[in-house]
Design an enzyme around this catalytic site. Structure first.
Site, PDB file in Angstrom:
ATOM      1  N   GLY A   1     117.618 -13.124  15.386  1.00  0.00           N
ATOM      2  CA  GLY A   1     116.355 -13.328  16.600  1.00  0.00           C
ATOM      3  C   GLY A   1     116.120 -12.304  17.431  1.00  0.00           C
TER       4      GLY A   1
ATOM      5  N   ASP B   1     112.768 -20.639  20.715  1.00  0.00           N
ATOM      6  CA  ASP B   1     112.696 -21.709  20.289  1.00  0.00           C
ATOM      7  C   ASP B   1     113.707 -23.173  21.351  1.00  0.00           C
ATOM      8  OD1 ASP B   1     112.429 -20.632  17.728  1.00  0.00           O
ATOM      9  OD2 ASP B   1     113.992 -21.354  16.874  1.00  0.00           O
TER      10      ASP B   1
ATOM     11  N   ARG C   1      83.690 -25.704  15.180  1.00  0.00           N
ATOM     12  CA  ARG C   1      85.063 -25.983  14.091  1.00  0.00           C
ATOM     13  C   ARG C   1      87.094 -26.371  15.033  1.00  0.00           C
ATOM     14  NH1 ARG C   1      84.167 -19.560  12.416  1.00  0.00           N
ATOM     15  NH2 ARG C   1      83.478 -19.765  10.562  1.00  0.00           N
TER      16      ARG C   1
ATOM     17  N   MET D   1     105.727 -21.010  15.828  1.00  0.00           N
ATOM     18  CA  MET D   1     107.359 -21.306  16.176  1.00  0.00           C
ATOM     19  C   MET D   1     107.866 -21.713  15.781  1.00  0.00           C
ATOM     20  SD  MET D   1     108.524 -17.190  15.190  1.00  0.00           S
ATOM     21  CE  MET D   1     107.935 -16.347  13.687  1.00  0.00           C
TER      22      MET D   1
ATOM     23  N   GLU E   1     105.945 -25.232  13.002  1.00  0.00           N
ATOM     24  CA  GLU E   1     106.030 -24.758  11.611  1.00  0.00           C
ATOM     25  C   GLU E   1     107.166 -25.499  11.089  1.00  0.00           C
ATOM     26  OE1 GLU E   1     109.336 -21.621  11.009  1.00  0.00           O
ATOM     27  OE2 GLU E   1     109.923 -22.255  13.047  1.00  0.00           O
TER      28      GLU E   1
ATOM     29  N   ARG F   1     107.451 -13.357  19.398  1.00  0.00           N
ATOM     30  CA  ARG F   1     108.620 -12.904  19.769  1.00  0.00           C
ATOM     31  C   ARG F   1     108.319 -11.659  20.198  1.00  0.00           C
ATOM     32  NH1 ARG F   1     111.929 -14.096  14.948  1.00  0.00           N
ATOM     33  NH2 ARG F   1     112.341 -12.358  14.527  1.00  0.00           N
TER      34      ARG F   1
HETATM   35  O1  F6P Z   1     115.019 -19.343  16.149  1.00  0.00           O
HETATM   36  C1  F6P Z   1     113.967 -17.882  16.613  1.00  0.00           C
HETATM   37  C2  F6P Z   1     112.835 -17.756  15.327  1.00  0.00           C
HETATM   38  O2  F6P Z   1     111.751 -17.095  15.631  1.00  0.00           O
HETATM   39  C3  F6P Z   1     112.258 -18.920  15.209  1.00  0.00           C
HETATM   40  O3  F6P Z   1     111.004 -19.183  15.245  1.00  0.00           O
HETATM   41  C4  F6P Z   1     111.900 -18.343  13.374  1.00  0.00           C
HETATM   42  O4  F6P Z   1     111.637 -20.308  12.814  1.00  0.00           O
HETATM   43  C5  F6P Z   1     112.508 -17.561  12.891  1.00  0.00           C
HETATM   44  O5  F6P Z   1     113.040 -17.117  14.059  1.00  0.00           O
HETATM   45  C6  F6P Z   1     111.922 -16.432  12.172  1.00  0.00           C
HETATM   46  O6  F6P Z   1     113.215 -15.915  11.302  1.00  0.00           O
HETATM   47  P1  F6P Z   1     112.780 -13.785  11.228  1.00  0.00           P
HETATM   48  O7  F6P Z   1     113.217 -13.546  12.480  1.00  0.00           O
HETATM   49  O8  F6P Z   1     114.147 -14.286  10.515  1.00  0.00           O
HETATM   50  O9  F6P Z   1     111.170 -13.988  11.030  1.00  0.00           O
END
Ligand code: F6P
Length: 339
Positions: free
Chosen positions: A13, A130, A165, A172, A225, A272
Site C-alpha cells: 500500500g 500502520d 450526537r 485504518m 478497523e 494514505r
Molecule cells: O497497510 C496499510 C493499509 O492502509 C491498512 O491500514 C489497510 O487495512 C490496508 O492497507 C488497505 O489496503 P488496500 O490498499 O489494499 O486498500
C-alpha cells in the site's frame, strides 16, 4: 563488494513519503557516482523487467508529493517458482549490485525471504501508515495519517457538540491500533478502541453515559478497523481496504443501548493520500540516505529503523517476525482522558 548499481522499488500500500525516499536514494547515490534504477510497481516490475533509470533530474520536485513516482503493487515475488526465477534473472540482467525495497510488512517479508533463500543483496526501508513494523519507533507515512485523523476528530467535535450526537470515526491500522491511539489522543477523542484491548459494550456505554450525566451529551469515538469485542477474534476482513464495519456496529449499539443519535465516518484511503508532514519527509529522507549507506557497506538483509533519534540497521528477520502492537501501558495513558 560495494554497490555500484542500485535498484529501488516501492511495494504494498502506498503512503506519503515514498517519493522522499526515492529522492534521497538518488541524491545520495549521486555523491558516490552510483547508478540508480527505478523498478516500476513493486516486485511486479522485477518480474516483468519494467524499469527506468533514475537521475537527479527524475526526482526534481517530488519531495512534497504523495504516492510514489514508481507505482506500487501488492504482488509477492515468491507467489510461484517461475516468478521468483524471473526476479533473480532480472536482477542479473540489469546488473544490480544492491536492491532497496521500500515496503510494509508484506513487502519486507518477501524481501527477507528472497535474501534468506537466494542471497539477494537487499536493504529494506520501513513504510506504512500502520506503524506496525518491529525495530523502528516509527515508520514513515504514520505521522501524516495520524494528522488526517486528528483533523477529522477536530472537525467532528464541533458538529457533534452542536447536534448532541456521538460521532464514530473508523480508522485504518490493519491488526494494530497505532493510528487510532495517536489520532484519537491528538484530537482529544472521548473514547478510543483498538485491537490490542478488546472492548466491552457495557464499559463503552458507561463512559458515554457518564459524560452525558456531566452535561456532555456529545462524544467522539475513534475505532481502529481491527477493534473487536472481548471474546471475539479480530474482524476477518481487516487489512483488505474496505471498512470492516466495526464503526457501524459500535454506532448501532450506542443508539440502541443509550438512545443517543450517532453518525459514522470511515476515513479510509484519505489517510494514505496527500502530501507528507514535515516529520515524514525528514524520516523518509533519512531512511533513504541510510539505506544507500548500507548498500555501500554491503550490509544486506537489514532494514533501516529509527530508534530514538538515530537511524540504525535492524535485521529484516526481526523486523518482519510479527506486528509491533500497542503496549497496554501506552493505551492506559489515553484511557485517563476517556469519558
Ligand atoms: O497497510 C496499510 C493499509 O492502509 C491498512 O491500514 C489497510 O487495512 C490496508 O492497507 C488497505 O489496503 P488496500 O490498499 O489494499 O486498500
Amino acid at each position: 563488494m560495494a554497490a555500484k548499481k542500485i535498484g529501488i522499488l516501492t511495494g504494498g500500500g502506498d503512503c506519503p513519503g515514498l517519493n522522499a525516499v526515492i529522492r534521497a536514494v538518488v541524491r545520495r547515490a549521486e555523491r558516490d557516482n552510483l547508478e540508480v534504477i527505478g523498478i516500476r510497481n513493486g516486485f511486479l516490475g522485477l518480474i516483468e523487467g519494467d524499469v527506468e533509470p533514475l537521475t537527479a533530474f527524475s526526482v526534481i520536485g517530488i519531495l512534497p508529493k504523495g504516492g510514489t513516482i514508481l507505482g506500487t503493487s501488492r504482488v509477492n515475488p515468491l507467489r510461484s517458482v517461475e516468478d521468483k526465477q524471473r526476479v533473480l534473472s532480472n536482477i542479473q540482467r540489469f546488473g544490480l549490485d544492491a536492491l532497496i525495497v521500500v515496503g510494509g510488512d508484506g513487502t519486507l517479508k518477501a524481501a527477507y525471504d528472497l535474501y534468506a533463500s537466494s542471497a539477494v543483496p537487499l536493504v529494506g526501508v520501513p513504510k506504512t501508515i500502520d506503524n506496525d513494523l518491529r525495530g523502528t519507533d516509527y515508520t514513515f507515512g504514520f505521522d501524516t495519517a495520524v494528522n488526517v485523523v486528528r483533523d477529522a476528530v477536530d472537525r467532528l467535535h464541533s458538529t457533534a457538540e452542536s447536534h448532541h450526537r456521538v460521532m464514530v470515526v473508523e480508522v485504518m491500522g490493519n491488526t494494530v491500533g497505532w493510528i487510532a491511539l495517536a489520532g484519537g489522543m491528538s484530537g482529544g477523542a472521548d473514547l478510543i478502541l483498538i485491537p490490542e484491548k478488546p472492548y466491552r459494550l457495557e464499559e463503552m456505554c458507561a463512559v458515554l453515559e457518564s459524560r452525558r450525566k456531566r452535561g456532555r451529551a456529545f462524544s467522539v469515538v475513534v475505532v481502529a478497523e481491527g477493534a473487536a469485542p472481548a471474546g471475539h477474534p479480530l474482524p476477518a476482513d481487516v487489512g483488505r481496504g474496505t471498512s470492516t464495519g466495526v464503526g457501524y456496529r459500535i454506532a448501532a449499539e450506542i443508539t440502541s443501548r443509550l438512545g443517543i443519535e450517532t453518525r459514522v465516518t470511515v476515513l479510509g484511503h484519505i489517510q494514505r493520500g496527500g502530501s507528507p508532514t514535515a516529520f515524514d519527509r525528514i524520516l523518509a529522507t533519512r531512511f533513504g540516505l541510510h539505506a544507500v549507506e548500507l548498500c555501500l557497506r554491503g550490509q544486506f538483509g537489514y532494514m533501516v529503523g529509527l530508534q530514538g533519534t538515530k537511524v540504525v540497521p535492524v535485521l529484516l528477520e526481526f523486523a518482519t517476525a510479527g506486528p509491533k502492537s500497542v503496549a497496554l501501558e501506552q493505551y492506559a495513558e489515553a484511557e485517563i482522558f476517556f469519558g
